[in-house]
Design an enzyme around this catalytic site. Sequence first.
Site, PDB file in Angstrom:
ATOM      1  N   GLY A  14      39.951  62.729  47.004  1.00 47.65           N
ATOM      2  CA  GLY A  14      38.710  62.099  47.438  1.00 47.65           C
ATOM      3  C   GLY A  14      37.787  61.600  46.350  1.00 47.65           C
ATOM      4  O   GLY A  14      36.567  61.541  46.559  1.00 47.65           O
ATOM      5  N   ARG A  67      53.317  58.546  66.306  1.00 43.77           N
ATOM      6  CA  ARG A  67      52.289  57.871  65.497  1.00 43.77           C
ATOM      7  C   ARG A  67      51.162  57.355  66.384  1.00 43.77           C
ATOM      8  O   ARG A  67      49.990  57.394  66.024  1.00 43.77           O
ATOM      9  CB  ARG A  67      52.913  56.689  64.750  1.00 43.77           C
ATOM     10  CG  ARG A  67      53.673  57.091  63.505  1.00 43.77           C
ATOM     11  CD  ARG A  67      54.136  55.843  62.747  1.00 43.77           C
ATOM     12  NE  ARG A  67      54.949  56.210  61.613  1.00 43.77           N
ATOM     13  CZ  ARG A  67      54.470  56.497  60.397  1.00 43.77           C
ATOM     14  NH1 ARG A  67      53.179  56.433  60.162  1.00 43.77           N
ATOM     15  NH2 ARG A  67      55.275  56.846  59.411  1.00 43.77           N
ATOM     16  N   HIS A 111      43.890  49.689  47.299  1.00 41.69           N
ATOM     17  CA  HIS A 111      45.283  49.856  46.848  1.00 41.69           C
ATOM     18  C   HIS A 111      45.289  49.800  45.315  1.00 41.69           C
ATOM     19  O   HIS A 111      44.680  48.897  44.724  1.00 41.69           O
ATOM     20  CB  HIS A 111      46.162  48.743  47.430  1.00 41.69           C
ATOM     21  CG  HIS A 111      47.592  48.882  47.026  1.00 41.69           C
ATOM     22  ND1 HIS A 111      48.437  49.797  47.632  1.00 41.69           N
ATOM     23  CD2 HIS A 111      48.314  48.277  46.065  1.00 41.69           C
ATOM     24  CE1 HIS A 111      49.623  49.725  47.056  1.00 41.69           C
ATOM     25  NE2 HIS A 111      49.583  48.818  46.104  1.00 41.69           N
TER      26      HIS A 111
HETATM   27  C1  GAR Z   1      43.850  56.129  45.083  1.00 42.60           C
HETATM   28  O1  GAR Z   1      44.488  55.767  43.895  1.00 42.60           O
HETATM   29  C2  GAR Z   1      44.113  55.103  46.160  1.00 42.60           C
HETATM   30  O2  GAR Z   1      44.145  53.784  45.700  1.00 42.60           O
HETATM   31  C3  GAR Z   1      45.467  55.522  46.630  1.00 42.60           C
HETATM   32  O3  GAR Z   1      45.394  56.927  46.687  1.00 42.60           O
HETATM   33  C4  GAR Z   1      44.496  57.390  45.676  1.00 42.60           C
HETATM   34  C5  GAR Z   1      43.498  58.315  46.303  1.00 42.60           C
HETATM   35  O4  GAR Z   1      42.701  58.929  45.325  1.00 42.60           O
HETATM   36  N1  GAR Z   1      45.784  54.954  47.920  1.00 42.60           N
HETATM   37  C6  GAR Z   1      46.967  54.465  48.208  1.00 42.60           C
HETATM   38  O5  GAR Z   1      47.896  54.453  47.436  1.00 42.60           O
HETATM   39  C7  GAR Z   1      47.079  53.914  49.618  1.00 42.60           C
HETATM   40  N2  GAR Z   1      48.348  53.303  49.817  1.00 42.60           N
HETATM   41  P1  GAR Z   1      41.379  59.694  45.732  1.00 42.60           P
HETATM   42  O6  GAR Z   1      41.740  60.667  46.856  1.00 42.60           O
HETATM   43  O7  GAR Z   1      40.973  60.420  44.481  1.00 42.60           O
HETATM   44  O8  GAR Z   1      40.364  58.689  46.184  1.00 42.60           O
END
Ligand code: GAR
Length: 210
Positions: A14, A67, A111
């Site tokens: 998060g 889903r 992304h």
């Molecule tokens: C981030 O790097 C986000 O871009 C990626 O997950 C991570 C979450 O980090 N999302 C994806 O890859 C979606 N396909 P966080 O929980 O520290 O925000």
Amino acid sequence: MYRPKFGVLVSGGGTNLQAILDAVSSGKLEADIGVVISNVAGAGALKRAEASGVPTATLPHKSFGSREQFDEALVARLLEADVQWIVLAGFMRLLTPTFLEAFPWRVINIHPALLPAFPGVDAQGQAFRYGAKITGCTVHLVDAGTDTGPILAQLAVPVLDGDTEDELRKRVLLAEHELFVDTLCLIAKRSVVVSGGVEGQRTVVRFGPP
Ligand code: GAR
């Protein structure tokens, strides 16, 4: 004055959610977070939301038969929170039409690559292994494909000589925080207008004053 309410979906630690929460509390982002929902019990992101006094919910996807049933439960909880925009901040589930039709062109994803390059999982690792010299992050609207929806904003991040994959991942994550908040600020200022979206037609995203 327009002040949108966001529902945020999370699966992990998060840090993007934290950047959003910080921007709301500092007054930079003129919006509210109505609810933070995770498919992962105990996700770090839930603790961050709780620490900010934002309502949370946990809907473990494995406890639903399909889903669609999972997505129906998500939609019900988001409608209950009366949110207008859905923000995917590290949400690692694909959404079905059941969800997307409930919030047409109102679902925003971050992304960790410059789409359309490196869609799908582990985008930073994909870019690193490919030998990209520049990667970055993308904020886009979610459609039925995987990371194929209309792009709202992108920020480039250089891959430096001698970078490890982990160093690159951290640099991309910092860029994500900046880009995500800035794009949500544009939405809160009504500077992003989405029109179209009918099947077979191009969705138009227009930037500028409402
Ligand atoms: C981030 O790097 C986000 O871009 C990626 O997950 C991570 C979450 O980090 N999302 C994806 O890859 C979606 N396909 P966080 O929980 O520290 O925000």
